[in-house]
Scaffold this active site. Structure first.
Site, mmCIF file in Angstrom:
data_model
loop_
_atom_site.group_PDB
_atom_site.id
_atom_site.type_symbol
_atom_site.label_atom_id
_atom_site.label_comp_id
_atom_site.label_asym_id
_atom_site.label_seq_id
_atom_site.Cartn_x
_atom_site.Cartn_y
_atom_site.Cartn_z
ATOM 1 N N CYS A 256 0.802 -1.220 0.000
ATOM 2 C CA CYS A 256 0.000 0.000 0.000
ATOM 3 C C CYS A 256 0.838 1.275 0.000
ATOM 4 O O CYS A 256 1.946 1.310 0.520
ATOM 5 C CB CYS A 256 -0.871 0.020 1.240
ATOM 6 S SG CYS A 256 -1.767 -1.496 1.506
ATOM 7 N N ARG B 186 5.241 -0.009 -5.901
ATOM 8 C CA ARG B 186 5.061 -0.781 -4.673
ATOM 9 C C ARG B 186 4.077 -1.939 -4.878
ATOM 10 O O ARG B 186 3.989 -2.826 -4.058
ATOM 11 C CB ARG B 186 4.498 0.118 -3.572
ATOM 12 C CG ARG B 186 5.484 1.107 -3.048
ATOM 13 C CD ARG B 186 4.891 1.833 -1.859
ATOM 14 N NE ARG B 186 5.760 1.727 -0.720
ATOM 15 C CZ ARG B 186 5.393 1.294 0.474
ATOM 16 N NH1 ARG B 186 4.167 0.919 0.696
ATOM 17 N NH2 ARG B 186 6.252 1.227 1.456
ATOM 18 N N TRP C 88 -2.961 -2.909 -1.484
ATOM 19 C CA TRP C 88 -2.540 -4.265 -1.835
ATOM 20 C C TRP C 88 -3.239 -5.153 -0.832
ATOM 21 O O TRP C 88 -2.967 -5.069 0.365
ATOM 22 C CB TRP C 88 -1.026 -4.364 -1.712
ATOM 23 C CG TRP C 88 -0.414 -5.564 -2.338
ATOM 24 C CD1 TRP C 88 -0.241 -5.793 -3.667
ATOM 25 C CD2 TRP C 88 0.149 -6.694 -1.659
ATOM 26 N NE1 TRP C 88 0.403 -6.999 -3.857
ATOM 27 C CE2 TRP C 88 0.646 -7.569 -2.641
ATOM 28 C CE3 TRP C 88 0.288 -7.052 -0.331
ATOM 29 C CZ2 TRP C 88 1.273 -8.770 -2.354
ATOM 30 C CZ3 TRP C 88 0.903 -8.254 -0.029
ATOM 31 C CH2 TRP C 88 1.390 -9.098 -1.031
ATOM 32 N N ASN D 70 -1.881 2.267 5.941
ATOM 33 C CA ASN D 70 -0.943 1.190 5.594
ATOM 34 C C ASN D 70 -0.657 0.418 6.861
ATOM 35 O O ASN D 70 -0.424 1.030 7.900
ATOM 36 C CB ASN D 70 0.402 1.751 5.127
ATOM 37 C CG ASN D 70 0.345 2.250 3.714
ATOM 38 O OD1 ASN D 70 -0.686 2.157 3.064
ATOM 39 N ND2 ASN D 70 1.452 2.778 3.257
ATOM 40 N N GLY D 71 -0.613 -0.892 6.766
ATOM 41 C CA GLY D 71 -0.276 -1.692 7.939
ATOM 42 C C GLY D 71 -1.402 -2.637 8.295
ATOM 43 O O GLY D 71 -2.246 -2.959 7.455
ATOM 44 N N GLU E 78 19.756 -17.161 -5.384
ATOM 45 C CA GLU E 78 19.286 -15.860 -5.874
ATOM 46 C C GLU E 78 18.829 -15.962 -7.335
ATOM 47 O O GLU E 78 17.811 -15.391 -7.730
ATOM 48 C CB GLU E 78 20.390 -14.803 -5.691
ATOM 49 C CG GLU E 78 20.106 -13.431 -6.258
ATOM 50 C CD GLU E 78 18.807 -12.788 -5.788
ATOM 51 O OE1 GLU E 78 18.177 -13.272 -4.852
ATOM 52 O OE2 GLU E 78 18.404 -11.789 -6.421
ATOM 53 N N LYS F 8 15.053 -15.155 -8.707
ATOM 54 C CA LYS F 8 14.811 -14.194 -9.794
ATOM 55 C C LYS F 8 13.931 -14.831 -10.847
ATOM 56 O O LYS F 8 12.965 -14.256 -11.314
ATOM 57 C CB LYS F 8 16.148 -13.817 -10.417
ATOM 58 C CG LYS F 8 16.724 -12.477 -10.477
ATOM 59 C CD LYS F 8 16.473 -11.380 -9.555
ATOM 60 C CE LYS F 8 15.566 -11.448 -8.410
ATOM 61 N NZ LYS F 8 15.968 -10.908 -7.154
ATOM 62 N N GLU G 44 10.207 -15.530 -9.585
ATOM 63 C CA GLU G 44 9.316 -14.396 -9.309
ATOM 64 C C GLU G 44 8.881 -13.653 -10.567
ATOM 65 O O GLU G 44 7.792 -13.122 -10.608
ATOM 66 C CB GLU G 44 9.859 -13.457 -8.226
ATOM 67 C CG GLU G 44 11.064 -12.663 -8.556
ATOM 68 C CD GLU G 44 11.564 -11.819 -7.365
ATOM 69 O OE1 GLU G 44 10.760 -11.351 -6.557
ATOM 70 O OE2 GLU G 44 12.783 -11.613 -7.284
ATOM 71 N N HIS H 282 21.342 -36.673 -2.318
ATOM 72 C CA HIS H 282 20.615 -37.064 -1.104
ATOM 73 C C HIS H 282 19.106 -36.964 -1.288
ATOM 74 O O HIS H 282 18.374 -36.938 -0.306
ATOM 75 C CB HIS H 282 21.091 -36.213 0.085
ATOM 76 C CG HIS H 282 22.540 -36.416 0.390
ATOM 77 N ND1 HIS H 282 23.024 -37.573 0.972
ATOM 78 C CD2 HIS H 282 23.632 -35.647 0.145
ATOM 79 C CE1 HIS H 282 24.338 -37.489 1.091
ATOM 80 N NE2 HIS H 282 24.732 -36.327 0.582
ATOM 81 N N LYS I 282 6.802 -4.526 -3.806
ATOM 82 C CA LYS I 282 8.205 -4.128 -3.678
ATOM 83 C C LYS I 282 8.657 -4.113 -2.231
ATOM 84 O O LYS I 282 9.757 -4.528 -1.911
ATOM 85 C CB LYS I 282 8.402 -2.745 -4.317
ATOM 86 C CG LYS I 282 9.844 -2.254 -4.299
ATOM 87 C CD LYS I 282 10.745 -3.160 -5.113
ATOM 88 C CE LYS I 282 12.201 -2.792 -5.008
ATOM 89 N NZ LYS I 282 13.069 -3.903 -5.470
HETATM 90 O O1 M6R Z 1 13.410 -4.320 0.994
HETATM 91 P P1 M6R Z 1 14.015 -5.606 1.412
HETATM 92 O O2 M6R Z 1 15.402 -5.800 0.898
HETATM 93 O O3 M6R Z 1 13.973 -5.808 2.912
HETATM 94 O O4 M6R Z 1 13.107 -6.728 0.784
HETATM 95 C C1 M6R Z 1 13.333 -8.081 1.042
HETATM 96 C C2 M6R Z 1 12.590 -8.971 0.078
HETATM 97 O O5 M6R Z 1 11.216 -8.757 0.185
HETATM 98 C C3 M6R Z 1 13.023 -8.732 -1.377
HETATM 99 O O6 M6R Z 1 14.395 -8.929 -1.533
HETATM 100 C C4 M6R Z 1 12.268 -9.685 -2.325
HETATM 101 O O7 M6R Z 1 12.650 -11.006 -2.079
HETATM 102 C C5 M6R Z 1 12.509 -9.303 -3.794
HETATM 103 N N1 M6R Z 1 11.276 -9.331 -4.505
HETATM 104 C C6 M6R Z 1 13.408 -10.237 -4.496
HETATM 105 O O8 M6R Z 1 13.615 -9.896 -5.817
#
Ligand code: M6R
Length: 609
Positions: free
Chosen positions: A2, A27, A74, A100-101, A482, A486, A489, A505, A604
């Site tokens: 949000c 966001r 959101w 927000n929250g 990582e 990527k 997502e 294993h 985000k």
């Molecule tokens: O803002 P932050 O680095 O704390 O966010 C952490 C994760 O939410 C963030 O890295 C998320 O995994 C990304 N979408 C990855 O690409």
């Protein structure tokens, strides 16, 4: 996640609030709304889906007024339908709020409001209770009503409130959710994030937990919980608003991938003197304090956690301090063995991730020193830490994190080497060669970016796959994790990353004719082992694309394809080897016509638990 925007002045509140919301689109959101106070009457409009729907529905001049609030939502409590969008109104229509929250005790409050006041709720959200609560407490003084409401609310919130009977004031409160006030000329702003107001002002106040803000067109007054006025320093935002533009690129993600040489160079640049010494401005750890640290916990989420995995190796190797990486959402509930000799390293791009922030607070309560790596100046993580090192990545807009990751890695290298140097645990020669390697990484990343065409071709070959595996050893395990995140997502392809030695294993049971493997084989000292792992999966007819350093030609004999990265020391490969993996995920997502910058179900900045 949000976003909140508010405006009061002489300009068009509708235009300014909507443009602020547009700047917060990154966001992620699924509905949006605005409330305008026009001549003592609240005009409300909410729409689900794209912000354009709301813009189209508020074109008419009837929405013109000089004070208003807006929100992009959101969905957390209640589906993303118009009824659940903010602003929410009190039953009598006099109060409008954006939030927000999460209000943790909303069921209790809702039941009370229904039973004692006969309120009929219009939405399924927790947020509506704030509007209804202020509504029943309002007796002609908005500030008093807000304070009384806040004293009954539990949870995390940044709330903007307006009242039809008070056309000169916006009130806002904050607890564990980001909030800023922007200072204009003859007008003022409210927002959850700086980019929302950057087209209008660069001077902001960061609002702290527990504070109440009273905003009029000529003044911003900040009070603590006891209504003592607080003198807050103005923060001047120095980063460029155009950094939040796509420029010549089709997507923010691509732009951010290509910004990495620059981000890495800047993050290093400020901290390395000409003679190779490390100067860490925001970190005040003395030699005695470093000697006193007997354990490091790194806490983070998602991509930042993958940077943390590499951090464990770096701290143990250079500073010779036992280190562990903990997923922040687990750390906060598992009663970790933290004490005054613990250093807690929090990594967060946004600095507002709720899980990371709570882990930080938990470690602090237990006496740990908090050192954070963060990309956003003024963010909660940065403000609540004892020491902060800022990544110099510039605003990261795409949901999929890229340049934040590589710059977080740079910070980890510098902090671990700095600590090692102070402790005397990194031999001079090793130190000098690593600094030289780090200085070369921006150019090496640039070299990798030039292989984009080859990677695009591989993407064409593989984007139809339903499942992809990533394996590696040593520092390649973090890179594999990582790379896999990527891919999943932004393409929604199922992917899985695992240490190569762990394959036999269990996971090897999944390998059959054509199973696709991306094999990270960049660690010289583990190269032979990786070749054996490749043989193992090739024997089961897997398709293998290896990522290896130039000059390692044996890998080509056992793999179907090889992506080469420039020669470099094993220690710095994470900074370079992730780049082709980011590009590959990007091009596969492109071919699948995915919404790359805003993948489904993701936000985000995850400011709720
Ligand atoms: O803002 P932050 O680095 O704390 O966010 C952490 C994760 O939410 C963030 O890295 C998320 O995994 C990304 N979408 C990855 O690409």
């Amino acid at each position: 996640m949000c976003g909140i925007v508010g405006y009061i002045g002489t300009g068009s509140a509708k235009e300014i609030v909507l443009s602020g919301l547009k700047n917060l689109e990154y966001r992620g959101y699924d509905s949006a709304g605005i409330a305008i106070n026009k001549k003592g009457k609240l005009l409300l409009r909410k729409e689900s889906g794209e912000l354009e729907n709301l813009i189209a529905k508020t074109r008419k001049a009837e929405f013109d007024g000089n004070m208003g609030i807006g929100h992009t939502r959101w969905a957390t409590h209640g589906s993303p339908i118009r009824e659940n969008a903010h602003p929410h109104l009190s039953a009598d229509g006099r109060i409008a709020i954006v939030h927000n929250g999460i209000i943790e005790n909303y069921i209790e409050l809702k039941n009370m409001l229904i039973k004692d006041h006969g309120i009929e709720f219009r939405s399924e959200t927790d947020s509506e209770v704030i509007a209804q609560l202020i509504g029943v407490l309002y007796e002609g003084n908005l500030l008093d009503a807000v304070r009384a409401a806040v004293s009954r609310m539990r949870g995390a919130y940044a709330v903007g409130i307006i009242c039809s009977e008070d056309p000169d004031t916006i009130i806002a409160v904050r607890k564990d959710a980001p909030l800023i006030a922007g200072i204009g000329e003859g007008c003022n702003y409210l927002a959850s994030d700086i980019p929302a107001v950057l087209s209008y002002t660069r001077d902001i106040y960061v609002i702290e937990n527990g504070e109440i803000v009273v905003i009029t067109k000529d003044d911003i007054k900040i009070y603590d919980e006891d209504m003592t006025r607080i003198g807050r320093e103005v923060m001047r935002v120095t980063w460029d608003a155009t950094a939040a533009d796509k420029g010549e690129y089709e997507d923010f993600m691509k732009k951010e991938i290509f910004e990495q040489p620059d981000g890495v160079r800047k993050t290093l640049g400020r901290r390395l003197t000409n003679d190779g010494e490390i100067k860490l401005d925001g970190i005040k750890l003395s030699k005695e304090e470093i000697d006193n640290i007997d354990r490091i916990y790194i806490v983070a989420c998602g991509t930042a956690a993958h940077a943390g995995i590499q951090g464990v190796t770096l701290f143990e190797k250079f500073a010779k301090i036992p280190a562990e990486m903990d997923i922040a959402s687990e750390f906060r509930y598992r009663n970790p063995l933290v004490n005054e000799r613990t250093l807690c390293v929090c990594i967060s791009q946004s600095g507002e991730t709720s899980d990371t922030l709570e882990a930080l607070r938990e470690a602090k309560r237990k006496g740990a020193r908090i050192l954070s790596i963060c990309n956003v100046v003024g963010s909660s993580v940065a403000r609540e830490s004892d020491d902060v090192m800022f990544t110099e990545a510039g605003p990261e807009i795409a949901v999929a994190s890229t340049k934040a990751y590589t710059t977080q890695l740079v910070c980890l290298y510098l902090i671990a080497l700095y600590m090692g140097r102070k402790k005397g645990t990194v031999p001079d020669e090793k130190y000098a060669s690593l600094i030289a390697e780090l200085r070369q990484t921006p150019d090496k990343i640039k070299e990798v970016l030039k292989t984009e065409k080859q990677i695009e071709k591989l993407a064409e070959q593989f984007y139809i796959k339903e499942q992809i595996f990533y394996i590696g050893r040593g520092m390649d395990v973090g890179t594999a994790l990582e790379a896999s995140l990527k891919l999943k997502e932004i393409t929604y392809i199922n992917s899985f990353a695992i240490g190569a030695g762990e394959l036999k294993h269990g996971t090897i049971a999944l390998v059959r004719n054509g199973t696709l493997f991306f094999v990270l084989a960049t660690q010289d000292k583990l190269y032979e082992k990786m070749l054996s792992n490749i043989e193992e999966i090739k024997a089961r007819k897997a398709h293998v694309v290896s990522i290896a350093k130039k000059g390692n030609s044996r890998v080509a004999k056992v793999s179907d394809e090889v992506i080469y990265i420039p020669e470099c020391a094993d220690d710095v490969t994470p900074l370079i080897a992730i780049v082709p993996m980011q590009l590959l995920a990007y091009h596969m997502a492109k071919l699948l016509k995915r919404n790359i910058d805003k993948p489904r179900n993701l936000a985000k900045s995850v400011t709720v638990e």
